[in-house]
Write an enzyme that holds these catalytic residues in place. Structure first.
Site, PDB file in Angstrom:
ATOM      1  N   GLY A 123       0.840  -1.192   0.000  1.00  0.00           N
ATOM      2  CA  GLY A 123       0.000   0.000   0.000  1.00  0.00           C
ATOM      3  C   GLY A 123       0.870   1.234   0.000  1.00  0.00           C
ATOM      4  O   GLY A 123       2.094   1.153  -0.135  1.00  0.00           O
TER       5      GLY A 123
ATOM      6  N   GLY B  85       2.786   1.171   3.658  1.00  0.00           N
ATOM      7  CA  GLY B  85       3.394  -0.030   4.201  1.00  0.00           C
ATOM      8  C   GLY B  85       2.810  -1.245   3.514  1.00  0.00           C
ATOM      9  O   GLY B  85       1.985  -1.129   2.604  1.00  0.00           O
TER      10      GLY B  85
ATOM     11  N   ASP C 249     -13.481   5.382  -4.161  1.00  0.00           N
ATOM     12  CA  ASP C 249     -12.362   4.701  -4.821  1.00  0.00           C
ATOM     13  C   ASP C 249     -12.732   3.314  -5.314  1.00  0.00           C
ATOM     14  O   ASP C 249     -11.902   2.403  -5.312  1.00  0.00           O
ATOM     15  CB  ASP C 249     -11.155   4.651  -3.874  1.00  0.00           C
ATOM     16  CG  ASP C 249      -9.832   4.565  -4.646  1.00  0.00           C
ATOM     17  OD1 ASP C 249      -9.833   4.853  -5.859  1.00  0.00           O
ATOM     18  OD2 ASP C 249      -8.819   4.203  -4.037  1.00  0.00           O
TER      19      ASP C 249
HETATM   20  P1  ADP Z   1      -3.468   1.419   0.190  1.00  0.00           P
HETATM   21  O1  ADP Z   1      -4.641   2.088   0.819  1.00  0.00           O
HETATM   22  O2  ADP Z   1      -2.186   1.923   0.769  1.00  0.00           O
HETATM   23  O3  ADP Z   1      -3.527   1.407  -1.298  1.00  0.00           O
HETATM   24  P2  ADP Z   1      -4.595  -1.198   0.291  1.00  0.00           P
HETATM   25  O4  ADP Z   1      -5.615  -1.276   1.357  1.00  0.00           O
HETATM   26  O5  ADP Z   1      -5.100  -1.016  -1.097  1.00  0.00           O
HETATM   27  O6  ADP Z   1      -3.530  -0.099   0.658  1.00  0.00           O
HETATM   28  O7  ADP Z   1      -3.692  -2.505   0.375  1.00  0.00           O
HETATM   29  C1  ADP Z   1      -2.590  -2.698  -0.471  1.00  0.00           C
HETATM   30  C2  ADP Z   1      -2.630  -4.071  -1.146  1.00  0.00           C
HETATM   31  O8  ADP Z   1      -2.627  -5.114  -0.155  1.00  0.00           O
HETATM   32  C3  ADP Z   1      -3.880  -4.343  -1.956  1.00  0.00           C
HETATM   33  O9  ADP Z   1      -3.763  -3.882  -3.281  1.00  0.00           O
HETATM   34  C4  ADP Z   1      -4.013  -5.852  -1.886  1.00  0.00           C
HETATM   35  O10 ADP Z   1      -3.151  -6.479  -2.818  1.00  0.00           O
HETATM   36  C5  ADP Z   1      -3.487  -6.182  -0.511  1.00  0.00           C
HETATM   37  N1  ADP Z   1      -4.585  -6.265   0.459  1.00  0.00           N
HETATM   38  C6  ADP Z   1      -5.181  -5.230   1.090  1.00  0.00           C
HETATM   39  N2  ADP Z   1      -6.152  -5.634   1.907  1.00  0.00           N
HETATM   40  C7  ADP Z   1      -6.190  -6.979   1.817  1.00  0.00           C
HETATM   41  C8  ADP Z   1      -6.999  -8.002   2.432  1.00  0.00           C
HETATM   42  N3  ADP Z   1      -7.951  -7.699   3.316  1.00  0.00           N
HETATM   43  N4  ADP Z   1      -6.762  -9.283   2.085  1.00  0.00           N
HETATM   44  C9  ADP Z   1      -5.801  -9.583   1.189  1.00  0.00           C
HETATM   45  N5  ADP Z   1      -5.029  -8.682   0.575  1.00  0.00           N
HETATM   46  C10 ADP Z   1      -5.199  -7.386   0.878  1.00  0.00           C
END
Ligand code: ADP
Ligand code: MG
Ligand code: MG
Length: 546
Positions: free
Chosen positions: A199, A202, A317
């Site tokens: 993300g 992190g 989003d």
């Molecule tokens: P950011 O808000 O910083 O973009 P995200 O919430 O999109 O962060 O999380 C980053 C990545 O982590 C996502 O694109 C996905 O690949 C993975 N991810 C996030 N949440 C989950 C979850 N609940 N289960 C599995 N993978 C996740």
């Protein structure tokens, strides 16, 4: 094999093995015994004071909180005059979960047992009119056949049983669980497996709650990176919103805690990858979904949006990348970092937020807007599921954001022969440039949208109950995440000093266990059953003696 690749193979196999432990029996074998032993109910004298601190309203205490509901039902079952009522309650719930072809038979049994005045289990609090209606409709097997009866039942119990429940041992047992729930969790309770994604602040890891064995996703937000890049506001909004929503179509937050370096959000793990991956990267020759598959995901997304909007939250989003699949192939919305909550009395908001190619015209123009923007992004997302490209770009085209914005404001989308007539009509309704003409959330629900011809075959009741079989089931041994090497590292942050105000913010963020998910975890992994033991008949368990 190089070291990086080997690292991925090792990480994947540990993660796939842990992932196999999702059902309660297997989770037990994955537990860390030492940590499990720390989950112990206190003596009642240690926690009796909590009855002056917890919410004692009937809905919260006996219906919404899963352990609260279990113990309340056990109390009812233990009290002779309430026993038929709790049995009716459970039978009506069983009816709702049942396959349609079994419902008519189940309905008849419920009528015979509880709704005939000659029966010894007759529930006299049910109004005659309600009974009449059930009898008239019993043959059609509707999912809300007993809705009115359940409402009457709940109201009756609220009047007749609540006060007696609060005098019972079952309520004391509930206080013990509330005490346990309030104990702070720290990182020592979790074991991180492989990284699932990256993300902005992190990485997100697959992570196991050691004491119960349950797998979660742990989203780590680096404290220094947050501070350097002004991420505090977004982080607290994301946490607050995730904690507020309870829907099977949105990832749920179970724990929020901090480590020396990170703020951590522990959420529902979604092992099946995101929709973007499934649209483009599974079948390279033939990207995109069939209409049937797209309809299933779109319907689940609509249920998620409806829940957000009923809670006055604008998501902003929605895009394939933020829609994640679980082990069974159901989808949930994730990543609430850009969401915004409208306050009581506030009907619109302002501000540029979202992803280029998805944002609604009114938002791009700088106008005030409301949830309507989320139905535009839904239109873009649905279009992309079918066409394997956005409605405002050509495939593979490198195009500036300014030009995409111009197209969104002025150009109509075009539809290939992949779109059926009904689907095209739905996309057009969602992609309306004027928010007032757009399909969406009206009179506090999405009924109009759900009734569009393209959804003619959708059984919304069963979908909302999580009872429809997904069109695609992710492979249990496939890792739907990038190789460890490809996730990419973060640069180190220099020149950021953490002060007292920061620490105060971290403490606000790290609010600990979320009651409902925590209680669900305890039940689902069998820990609740192991802890909730009673002495021989008639005797009071030692821990409940003051
Ligand atoms: P950011 O808000 O910083 O973009 P995200 O919430 O999109 O962060 O999380 C980053 C990545 O982590 C996502 O694109 C996905 O690949 C993975 N991810 C996030 N949440 C989950 C979850 N609940 N289960 C599995 N993978 C996740
Ligand atoms: Mg994201
Ligand atoms: Mg985000």
């Amino acid at each position: 094999m190089d070291i990086g690749c080997l690292e991925t193979v090792v990480a994947n196999s540990a993660y796939v093995a842990a992932r196999g432990s999702m059902d309660a029996n297997a989770a037990q074998t994955m537990r860390d015994r030492k940590m499990r032993a720390k989950l112990k109910l206190p003596n009642i004298s240690q926690c009796e004071h909590l009855k002056d601190q917890i919410e004692l309203g009937f809905q919260s205490l006996c219906i919404k909180q899963p352990i609260g509901k279990r113990l309340f039902q056990q109390f009812l079952d233990d009290t002779e005059e309430f026993r038929p009522i709790v049995n009716l309650w459970k039978d009506a719930e069983d009816y709702n979960m049942a396959e349609e072809n079994l419902r008519v038979q189940k309905a008849q049994r419920i009528i015979n047992t509880y709704m005939e005045s000659a029966s010894k289990n007759f529930c006299s609090f049910l109004e005659e009119k309600a009974i009449m209606r059930v009898k008239e409709d019993a043959k059609n097997g509707h999912h809300d056949l007993f809705k009115e009866s359940e409402q009457l039942l709940i109201a009756h119990l609220g009047r007749q049983a609540l006060e007696r429940y609060k005098e019972s041992l079952f309520f004391l047992r509930f206080l013990q669980f509330k005490w346990l729930e309030a104990q702070t969790v720290t990182e020592e309770w979790f074991m991180d497996f492989r990284v699932l994604g990256k993300g902005g602040f992190g990485e997100v890891f697959a992570s196991q709650m050691k004491a119960t064995g349950k797998m979660y996703a742990n989203k780590r937000l680096n404290k220094k990176r947050l501070k350097k890049r002004n991420g505090y506001e977004g982080a607290i909004v994301e946490k607050r919103i995730l904690a507020k929503v309870h829907s099977r179509f949105i990832v749920l937050l179970a724990y929020a805690f901090q480590t020396k370096t990170d703020l951590c959000l522990v959420m529902t793990i979604m092992n099946g990858g995101d929709l973007r991956f499934h649209i483009y990267d599974v079948d390279l020759q033939n990207p995109g979904f069939s209409e049937e598959r797209a309809a299933f995901y779109t319907a689940q997304i609509i249920c998620g949006l409806e829940h957000l909007h009923q809670n006055r939250i604008i998501y902003r989003d929605l895009k394939p990348e933020n829609v994640l699949l679980d082990d069974a192939g159901h989808v949930r919305l994730s990543d609430m970092g850009l969401a915004v909550e409208l306050q009581e009395g506030q009907s619109k908001t302002k501000g540029y937020a979202g992803t280029p190619g998805f944002m609604a015209p009114e938002l791009l123009k700088g106008d005030e807007y409301d949830w309507c923007v989320d139905y535009f992004t839904l239109g873009v997302t649905l279009y992309e599921m079918i066409a394997a490209k956005g409605p405002f770009r050509t495939r593979g085209e490198k195009v500036e954001n300014k030009e995409v914005t111009r197209r969104i404001l002025h150009d109509p989308a075009t539809y290939s022969e992949k779109f059926s007539v009904c689907l095209k009509a739905l996309c057009e309704g969602l992609l309306m440039k004027d928010p007032l003409k757009r399909l969406g959330f009206k009179n506090d629900n999405c009924s109009e949208l759900k009734q569009q011809p393209w959804f003619k075959k959708m059984n919304w009741g069963r979908l909302e109950g999580g009872l429809l079989d997904p069109p695609f089931v992710p492979d249990a041994r496939t890792v739907y995440a990038k190789d460890i090497d490809d996730v990419g590292a973060f640069s180190t942050i220099k020149g950021v000093v953490i002060d007292e105000a920061d620490k105060e913010f971290y403490a606000e963020f790290a609010s600990g266990n979320m009651p409902i998910p925590w209680q669900e975890e305890m039940i689902e992994t069998g820990v609740f059953g192991e802890l909730n033991t009673w002495g021989a008949k008639g005797s009071i368990p030692k821990d409940l003696c003051r």
